[in-house]
Design a protein around this motif. Structure first.
Motif, short mmCIF file in Angstrom:
data_model
loop_
_atom_site.label_atom_id
_atom_site.label_comp_id
_atom_site.label_asym_id
_atom_site.label_seq_id
_atom_site.Cartn_x
_atom_site.Cartn_y
_atom_site.Cartn_z
N GLY A 173 -2.72 4.10 -2.79
CA GLY A 173 -3.46 2.96 -3.29
C GLY A 173 -2.56 1.63 -3.25
O GLY A 173 -1.35 1.64 -3.03
N GLY A 219 -1.44 -2.11 -10.25
CA GLY A 219 -1.53 -0.85 -9.32
C GLY A 219 -0.68 0.27 -9.79
O GLY A 219 -0.19 0.14 -11.00
N GLN A 246 1.01 -1.25 0.08
CA GLN A 246 0.16 0.01 0.39
C GLN A 246 1.05 1.14 0.04
O GLN A 246 1.64 1.39 0.68
#
Length: 148
Positions: free
Chosen positions: A137, A78, A54
């Motif tokens: 994120g 991501g 993260q």
């Protein structure tokens, strides 16, 4: 520091004898499902860490540097932002070099920011202080560690 795509990374394979093995690992495995954690490729000379993580944002990213290993940080999915600063210009030591962990941490600010998209990788040499996890994120990365 080098920023490139896995598709174009072969042009850097001759920079170190273990780069070809590192790139082959990234190409020949399904990195989206590979078990998180450490994967030994050639003992302590070459291994990979699969890291679902993260982002902490730029404010939460800390510059780090290694002496024993070159990092190839490859983004599987991501988004990831990484900071960079020349190690020689780092002066605000957060953690003095820890030989057992092969890391030093710095409170200096990054001078350059890299925004990676899936399929890209960044190569950091011992003279490159770098701040991973500066994005926002979730993401999945593979960090290949290559003994200098």
């Amino acid at each position: 520091m080098i920023l490139t795509s896995l598709i174009d990374a072969d042009r850097y394979a001759d920079l170190h004898p273990r780069f070809a093995g590192a790139l082959a690992f990234l190409r020949e495995n399904d990195l989206a499902v590979l078990t998180p954690g450490r994967h030994v490729l050639d003992g302590e000379c070459l291994y990979a860490n699969v890291d679902p993580g993260q982002g902490r944002g730029r404010e939460g990213a800390v510059l780090e540097a290694h002496r024993k290993y070159i990092d190839i940080q490859y983004l599987v999915h991501g988004g990831e932002t990484m900071g960079w600063r020349a190690l020689e210009s780092c002066s605000r030591i957060r953690l003095a070099y820890d030989d057992a962990r092969d890391v030093a941490l710095f409170d200096d600010q990054s001078t350059t920011w890299l925004d990676l998209v899936p399929g890209q990788l960044a190569i950091f040499w011992p003279e490159d202080a770098h701040a991973p996890l500066a994005g926002a994120g979730p993401h999945r990365k593979v960090i290949v560690k290559i003994a200098v």
